[in-house]
Design a protein around this motif. Structure first.
Motif, PDB file in Angstrom:
ATOM      1  N   SER A   1      -0.438  20.618  -7.669  1.00  0.00           N
ATOM      2  CA  SER A   1      -0.272  19.254  -8.195  1.00  0.00           C
ATOM      3  C   SER A   1       0.013  18.236  -7.096  1.00  0.00           C
ATOM      4  O   SER A   1       0.309  17.081  -7.400  1.00  0.00           O
ATOM      5  N   ASN A   2      -0.092  18.663  -5.833  1.00  0.00           N
ATOM      6  CA  ASN A   2       0.188  17.680  -4.782  1.00  0.00           C
ATOM      7  C   ASN A   2      -0.983  16.703  -4.644  1.00  0.00           C
ATOM      8  O   ASN A   2      -2.071  16.906  -5.183  1.00  0.00           O
ATOM      9  N   SER A   3      -0.761  15.647  -3.909  1.00  0.00           N
ATOM     10  CA  SER A   3      -1.714  14.534  -3.848  1.00  0.00           C
ATOM     11  C   SER A   3      -3.054  14.927  -3.241  1.00  0.00           C
ATOM     12  O   SER A   3      -4.080  14.273  -3.518  1.00  0.00           O
ATOM     13  N   ASP A   4      -3.088  15.988  -2.423  1.00  0.00           N
ATOM     14  CA  ASP A   4      -4.339  16.391  -1.788  1.00  0.00           C
ATOM     15  C   ASP A   4      -5.404  16.775  -2.803  1.00  0.00           C
ATOM     16  O   ASP A   4      -6.603  16.645  -2.534  1.00  0.00           O
ATOM     17  N   PHE A   5      -4.993  17.259  -3.978  1.00  0.00           N
ATOM     18  CA  PHE A   5      -5.953  17.674  -4.996  1.00  0.00           C
ATOM     19  C   PHE A   5      -6.357  16.526  -5.924  1.00  0.00           C
ATOM     20  O   PHE A   5      -7.201  16.715  -6.801  1.00  0.00           O
ATOM     21  N   LYS A   6      -5.750  15.363  -5.770  1.00  0.00           N
ATOM     22  CA  LYS A   6      -6.152  14.138  -6.469  1.00  0.00           C
ATOM     23  C   LYS A   6      -6.371  14.326  -7.970  1.00  0.00           C
ATOM     24  O   LYS A   6      -7.285  13.750  -8.562  1.00  0.00           O
ATOM     25  N   GLY A   7      -5.529  15.142  -8.584  1.00  0.00           N
ATOM     26  CA  GLY A   7      -5.583  15.291 -10.029  1.00  0.00           C
ATOM     27  C   GLY A   7      -6.621  16.261 -10.554  1.00  0.00           C
ATOM     28  O   GLY A   7      -6.809  16.381 -11.761  1.00  0.00           O
ATOM     29  N   ARG A   8      -7.354  16.967  -9.648  1.00  0.00           N
ATOM     30  CA  ARG A   8      -8.214  18.101 -10.014  1.00  0.00           C
ATOM     31  C   ARG A   8      -9.245  17.777 -11.113  1.00  0.00           C
ATOM     32  O   ARG A   8      -9.561  18.614 -11.954  1.00  0.00           O
ATOM     33  N   LEU A   9      -9.770  16.565 -11.108  1.00  0.00           N
ATOM     34  CA  LEU A   9     -10.755  16.176 -12.123  1.00  0.00           C
ATOM     35  C   LEU A   9     -12.029  17.000 -11.962  1.00  0.00           C
ATOM     36  O   LEU A   9     -12.567  17.137 -10.857  1.00  0.00           O
ATOM     37  N   GLY A  10     -12.520  17.582 -13.059  1.00  0.00           N
ATOM     38  CA  GLY A  10     -13.762  18.339 -13.018  1.00  0.00           C
ATOM     39  C   GLY A  10     -14.901  17.519 -12.450  1.00  0.00           C
ATOM     40  O   GLY A  10     -15.067  16.351 -12.793  1.00  0.00           O
ATOM     41  N   GLY A  11     -15.694  18.127 -11.562  1.00  0.00           N
ATOM     42  CA  GLY A  11     -16.804  17.430 -10.941  1.00  0.00           C
ATOM     43  C   GLY A  11     -16.485  16.860  -9.581  1.00  0.00           C
ATOM     44  O   GLY A  11     -17.384  16.363  -8.896  1.00  0.00           O
TER      45      GLY A  11
ATOM     46  N   GLY B   1      -6.170   4.275  -7.231  1.00  0.00           N
ATOM     47  CA  GLY B   1      -5.728   5.405  -6.415  1.00  0.00           C
ATOM     48  C   GLY B   1      -4.459   6.068  -6.895  1.00  0.00           C
ATOM     49  O   GLY B   1      -3.891   6.912  -6.185  1.00  0.00           O
ATOM     50  N   ASN B   2      -3.988   5.719  -8.100  1.00  0.00           N
ATOM     51  CA  ASN B   2      -2.822   6.404  -8.663  1.00  0.00           C
ATOM     52  C   ASN B   2      -3.243   7.802  -9.130  1.00  0.00           C
ATOM     53  O   ASN B   2      -4.174   7.937  -9.928  1.00  0.00           O
ATOM     54  N   ILE B   3      -2.546   8.823  -8.639  1.00  0.00           N
ATOM     55  CA  ILE B   3      -2.930  10.207  -8.899  1.00  0.00           C
ATOM     56  C   ILE B   3      -2.212  10.742 -10.128  1.00  0.00           C
ATOM     57  O   ILE B   3      -0.996  10.599 -10.267  1.00  0.00           O
ATOM     58  N   TYR B   4      -2.978  11.363 -10.998  1.00  0.00           N
ATOM     59  CA  TYR B   4      -2.438  12.044 -12.176  1.00  0.00           C
ATOM     60  C   TYR B   4      -2.267  13.517 -11.798  1.00  0.00           C
ATOM     61  O   TYR B   4      -3.196  14.309 -11.885  1.00  0.00           O
ATOM     62  N   HIS B   5      -1.057  13.853 -11.349  1.00  0.00           N
ATOM     63  CA  HIS B   5      -0.820  15.124 -10.661  1.00  0.00           C
ATOM     64  C   HIS B   5      -1.030  16.349 -11.552  1.00  0.00           C
ATOM     65  O   HIS B   5      -1.458  17.393 -11.074  1.00  0.00           O
ATOM     66  N   GLY B   6      -0.702  16.241 -12.836  1.00  0.00           N
ATOM     67  CA  GLY B   6      -0.925  17.363 -13.739  1.00  0.00           C
ATOM     68  C   GLY B   6      -0.117  18.592 -13.379  1.00  0.00           C
ATOM     69  O   GLY B   6      -0.647  19.705 -13.346  1.00  0.00           O
ATOM     70  N   ALA B   7       1.178  18.410 -13.136  1.00  0.00           N
ATOM     71  CA  ALA B   7       2.034  19.564 -12.810  1.00  0.00           C
ATOM     72  C   ALA B   7       2.294  20.412 -14.044  1.00  0.00           C
ATOM     73  O   ALA B   7       1.970  21.600 -14.085  1.00  0.00           O
ATOM     74  N   LEU B   8       2.854  19.789 -15.082  1.00  0.00           N
ATOM     75  CA  LEU B   8       3.075  20.524 -16.329  1.00  0.00           C
ATOM     76  C   LEU B   8       1.739  20.833 -17.003  1.00  0.00           C
ATOM     77  O   LEU B   8       1.532  21.931 -17.523  1.00  0.00           O
ATOM     78  N   ASP B   9       0.833  19.866 -16.959  1.00  0.00           N
ATOM     79  CA  ASP B   9      -0.480  20.001 -17.609  1.00  0.00           C
ATOM     80  C   ASP B   9      -1.585  19.943 -16.551  1.00  0.00           C
ATOM     81  O   ASP B   9      -2.085  18.869 -16.245  1.00  0.00           O
ATOM     82  N   ASN B  10      -2.059  21.061 -15.982  1.00  0.00           N
ATOM     83  CA  ASN B  10      -1.604  22.390 -16.333  1.00  0.00           C
ATOM     84  C   ASN B  10      -1.582  23.258 -15.076  1.00  0.00           C
ATOM     85  O   ASN B  10      -1.990  24.424 -15.098  1.00  0.00           O
TER      86      ASN B  10
END
Length: 447
Positions: A43-53, A244-253
Motif C-alpha cells: 500500500s505504499n506510494s510506489d504502487f500508486k493504488g494498484r489500479l488494474g491496467g 496525484g492523490n494516492i488511494y493506498h488500499g491498505a485495508l482494501d485489500n
C-alpha cells in the motif's frame, strides 16, 4: 518384571512428546506483524493504488508471484503462476480536467476547481467530454442531476458532507457514460445553469479501454485433487486521482492478499493436506469481480466441489464479519460452521449477505464460499486507507477462526495437526507423571 512394565509408558510418552514437540516447532507460526509488513509494502506510494491496467498493478502481481515462488507453491496454470484475462479499465489520457459554464455568446461564465468543486468518480468513462446545451433532458433530486443527451446518461451528484475524496469501483458495463461528484453548492449552480440555457462543458481525461490483467495462483498438492480448498483475496485497488492523490488500499485489500501470503506459509509447513489447497490472488475485483469470475469460468470443472475462503478487508478494529452471497443465510453450511467456531471461541462477529466480494462468482456457480471481512467502511476508497490504521490483533482474530475451519477441512485425518498443542501437553504431563511413579517405585524397592 513390574519395573520393565512401568518403563513402557515412560518410553511411549517420551516418544509421543518428542514427535509432537518436533511437529509443533516445525510449524510456521502465523505472524500478524509479517502480514502488517506486507500490507505496508503493497500500500505504499510506489504502487500508486494498484489500479488494474497500470504498471504498478503489474508490479504488485509480480511481487505476489515472487512470494508464492519463495514458498515453493506449485504452479496452478500449467507452467505459470498467472492466469491472464481481458477486461475493460479506466485508461488515463492526455489532458487537464475541467468543468466550466459558458453563455450563448461563448463567454466564460464560471470555472470550477478540480478537487475542490468537482471530481471524477471512477465508475464509467464511456464518454469523457459532455457538452450540455439545448438537446438534452434531465431529472434531478436534492443530491444529483441525471442528464440524458443522445445515447448518453451523465450523472452529477453530491456525496455526503461534500466529501469528494471517495472513489467508486469501475464498471465497464455501466449503462451510464460518466459520473462526476460535486459539492452541494456546485450541484445547485449547475441545476440553475442548465435550466436557464447555459452551456455546461466538462472534460475528464479517462476513457474506457481494454487490457489484460493477471490473477496469481499457486497451490499445495494434496493427497487428492477432489474437493479442493481455495484461499483467495484481491490485490487491485482504485489508483490515484488527477491531482496525484494516492488511494493506498491498505485495508482494501493489501490486507487480504498479505493475509493469504502468510497463510500459505503456515499451511505449507503442516505437511501434505488431504485435499489440494489453492491460493488465488485475484485482480480486477474493483472492476466488478472480473478476476474471480474469470477464474471460476475457466476452472469450474475442477473446483465445482471446492470450499472457498476469501479475505477482503482484514485488520480493522471491528467485529469479524462473515459475508455470504445475497441468497445465503446463517444456515448455509459453510457459514454456519464458521459461525459455530466464533461462538465456541467467544469471538464477536456479525453476518453480511452481499455479492460484494470475490465469493460471489463461486456462489453463483453453487460452490461453497464465504468472505472474511472487517467491515469498516470509514476509510476505504479514500486516500486515508493506509497501513497505519491496520490492527494486528484483528488479523490474529481472523486467523484463529479461519485457520480452524480450513485445517478441519484440509487435514481432518491428522490429529497431530488438529490437536498438536493438546497432544504435546498431554504427552509431557504423561511423561512427567510416569517418571514420578517410576521414581517412587524404585525408591520403595531400594528401602
Amino acid at each position: 518384571m513390574k519395573k520393565k512394565l512401568m518403563v513402557i509408558p515412560l518410553i511411549l510418552f517420551l516418544l509421543l512428546f518428542g514427535f509432537s514437540f518436533y511437529k509443533y516447532h516445525s510449524i510456521h507460526k502465523f505472524n500478524a506483524n509479517a502480514v502488517k509488513k506486507n500490507i505496508d509494502f503493497l500500500s505504499n506510494s510506489d504502487f500508486k493504488g494498484r489500479l488494474g491496467g497500470t504498471l504498478e498493478n503489474e508490479e504488485a502481481a509480480r511481487y505476489i508471484q515472487a512470494q508464492f515462488e519463495a514458498e515453493n507453491l506449485k504452479k496452478f496454470n500449467s507452467n505459470y503462476y498467472y492466469q491472464v484475462f481481458k477486461t475493460n479499465y479506466p485508461k488515463k489520457v492526455t489532458g487537464t480536467p475541467y468543468l466550466k459554464v459558458i453563455d450563448n455568446t461563448n463567454t466564460l461564465v464560471k470555472t470550477y476547481t478540480y478537487g475542490k468543486d468537482f471530481k471524477e468518480d471512477l465508475l464509467s468513462f464511456k464518454q469523457n467530454h459532455p457538452i450540455l446545451y439545448k438537446n438534452f433532458s434531465f431529472s434531478e433530486s436534492k443530491y444529483y442531476i441525471k442528464v440524458h443527451s443522445g445515447n448518453n446518461i451523465y450523472v452529477f451528484y453530491c456525496p455526503e458532507k461534500d466529501n469528494l475524496s471517495f472513489r467508486s469501483s469501475f464498471d465497464g458495463n455501466s449503462p451510464y457514460s460518466l459520473f462526476v461528484s460535486t459539492t452541494e453548492q456546485t450541484l445547485n449552480e449547475l441545476k440553475n445553469y442548465l435550466k436557464n440555457g447555459y452551456i455546461v462543458d466538462c472534460f475528464i481525461p479517462y476513457e474506457n479501454s481494454e487490457t489484460n490483467l493477471k490473477n496469481i495462483v499457486g497451490y499445495i498438492k494434496g493427497k487428492s485433487s477432489k474437493n479442493p480448498i481455495v484461499i483467495s483475496a484481491h490485490f487491485d485497488h482504485v489508483g490515484e486521482d488527477l491531482n496525484g492523490n494516492i488511494y493506498h488500499g491498505a485495508l482494501d485489500n493489501a490486507s487480504g492478499v498479505s493475509f493469504i501470503i502468510e497463510m500459505s506459509k503456515f499451511l505449507k509447513s503442516l505437511g501434505t493436506p488431504d485435499r489440494d489447497i489453492i491460493f488465488a490472488a485475484f485482480n480486477g475485483e474493483e472492476f466488478g469481480l472480473k478476476g474471480s469470475e474469470a477464474f471460476v469460468n475457466k476452472y469450474l470443472s475442477s473446483i465445482k466441489t471446492a470450499s472457498e475462503f476469501n479475505f477482503d478487508m482484514v485488520g480493522s478494529k471491528t467485529p469479524l464479519c462473515i459475508m455470504g452471497a445475497k441468497k445465503d443465510s446463517a444456515n448455509t453450511d459453510l457459514i454456519r460452521e464458521t459461525a459455530d467456531i466464533c461462538s465456541n471461541d467467544n469471538v464477536p462477529f456479525n453476518y453480511l449477505f452481499e455479492n460484494a466480494s470475490d465469493h460471489s462468482p463461486f456462489r453463483d456457480n453453487k460452490i461453497s464460499a464465504l468472505t472474511f471481512c472487517d467491515n469498516d467502511t470509514s476509510r476505504i476508497h479514500t486516500p486515508s486507507d493506509t497501513a497505519s490504521h491496520i490492527s494486528t490483533a484483528a488479523i490474529d482474530t481472523c486467523f484463529e477462526v479461519a485457520s480452524k475451519e480450513i485445517i478441519n477441512k484440509a487435514y481432518a485425518s491428522n490429529p497431530f495437526i488438529l490437536y498438536n498443542k493438546e497432544i504435546t501437553l498431554f504427552s509431557l504431563c504423561g511423561f512427567i507423571l510416569s517418571s514420578l511413579i517410576t521414581i517412587v517405585f524404585i525408591l520403595k524397592k531400594t528401602k
